[in-house]
Each structure stands twice: as C-alpha cells, then as structure tokens.
Design an enzyme around this catalytic site. Structure first.
Site: not given
Length: 271
Positions: A71, A184
């Site tokens: 992440c 992302c």
C-alpha cells in the site's frame, strides 16, 4: 511463513502474485484491512494507528520473515512508525516509482496517480526532488477510481472499466504527460486498461519488480529466520480481510480469490 502482505484492500494482490511468480516456493499470507478502507483519505495519525493495529493482528497469526506494505499510502506515511514499534520484523515499503519514470520519460512530464494522501505527503515531495528534479510532476489523487477497483472491478464490463479510468487518462493527456506512475497499488489492476486507453502513447510504470527484489533479499538474508511452525502452515497462501459488510461481499472475495489463484481465508478480527 516467508511473507505477509498488508494493504487496505485488494490493491497489493498483484505484488504478491509477482513475488510468487518470481519465487514459487515462497509461502505468503495476505491481509486486507477492509475495516479501515480507504487509507488514502485518513489523517497521518489515523493511518499510523490503523497500520500498527493491522500488523499486530498479523503477528497474532503468523511469524513472517518480512512484511510487505503493499500500500503506497501506508508506506509513505506509516513505515517509520512501524519499523520503530515492530523493530524485530523487516518491513518492505511500496513507494511511487518516481525514479523509474524519470529514467524513461521523453519529455520530462510525469503523471503521478495515487491517493489524496500520497500526493500530498512530504515524502512524495522528497522522492521527486531526489529522483526527478528536472521533471514536471502532474499529480492526481483519485479515490473514486480506487473505490471502483476495490468494489466493482472484478465483475465490471469492459465499458465500465473504460468509463472508470478515462477521467484520469484525459487529465494526464491534457497535461502532456508521457509517463504515468501508478502510486497506489490498486491501480496496477487497471494498468493494461490505461495503456490501451492511451493507445500506448503514455508509458505506465509501477514498483512491483523493485519491491519484490527487496523483499526476497531481506527475507532470506538472515537464515536464522527460516523457521516454520504449525500455525503458519494453516495460514499459508490465504487471503484474509478484517471486516465484511454482508454475504455478497464474501461471495465477491471468494470469486476474486478463485480468479487470482489463492485461497479465501475469511475474516481475522481485531481484539
């Protein structure tokens, strides 16, 4: 257990898949902190607290050689805190591939597609100063696309996928971007869609190869960590979440796991 992967949702699955392709013998566990999804719209303090709680939960069930923060938001915000709190566990962060983009851009205009938090973080500014000082970086935080990928992508039509990505593609195209950084991990799921929408005129890069190389290097550097136990065997190569809304979500995750070739493990609940 060799590796634990942690993300707010399903974004990091391509990273675990890439590692398994590179080293099939590796045993992995994946935890999606769905209870706290999305991380990208939280404060830095809330991200640190949520990440610490998720790591504690992981360590209640396995003892990995390394934890991959699959992440970007968690990595750019909480990595120093996690390394401080859990000093006996190696962490591998996932940060935007600004360096790679700067090395291949032709016109020195780079696009960064990420969460709102990642595009605003001082850490991102430092990456740009260090690795792309001569480049113009066009930033776009796109929580709407992240939500689509997390909740709808696996059952969506090609038309729906195109409709979801086209605002970002048009934004970067209108700013003359020639290289997009997927900042992302969720966006890796639609990398090919983005390339196709630009007719391959815009290059698309992510950090999978660098993260996996570092993870393998770190995890096996210390052979003293190469131990196994029975509880790890029960969890190996499973996908877990921290919360479910309803039974339809269970069905969606089960379907996703079948498509990804991993096992659905269910819910790991916070104490």
């Amino acid at each position: 257990m060799d590796f634990a992967f942690l993300d707010s949702g399903t974004g990091g699955l391509p990273y675990m898949k890439y590692l398994k392709e590179s080293f099939p013998e590796a045993s992995c566990i994946y935890l999606a902190d769905t209870k706290n999804f999305p991380y990208g719209q939280k404060s830095s303090k809330d991200i640190e607290e949520a990440a610490c709680e998720a790591v504690k939960l992981l360590l209640q069930h396995c003892t990995p050689k390394a934890i991959v923060l699959a992440c970007n938001t968690m990595s750019v915000v909480a990595l120093p805190k996690l390394r401080q709190v859990f000093s006996n566990i190696p962490f591998i962060g996932t940060v935007p591939a600004i360096k790679t983009a700067a090395s291949i851009t032709r016109n020195n205009i780079i696009g960064l597609l990420a969460t709102e938090r990642t595009v605003q973080e001082p850490y991102t500014d430092s990456l740009i100063r260090q690795f792309a000082p001569n480049c113009k970086v066009i930033r776009r935080g796109d929580s709407q696309l992240i939500s689509f990928i997390e909740h709808e992508l696996d059952t969506s039509s090609a038309t729906a996928r195109y409709k979801a990505i086209i605002p970002a593609v048009e934004y970067f195209s209108s700013n003359n971007v020639d290289t997009i950084v997927l900042g992302c991990t969720h966006f890796v799921h639609v990398a090919e869609d983005i390339k196709n929408a630009t007719k391959n005129k815009i290059q698309v890069v992510d950090s999978r190869s660098g993260v996996v190389r570092q993870a393998l290097k770190v995890a096996f550097a210390n052979q003293q960590n190469n131990h196994q136990n029975s509880k790890q065997d029960l969890l190996a190569d499973n996908f877990f979440v921290t919360d479910l809304v309803d039974s339809s979500e269970t069905n969606r995750y089960e379907t996703l796991c079948r498509h990804q070739g991993i096992r659905w493990g269910g819910v790991l609940k916070f104490q």
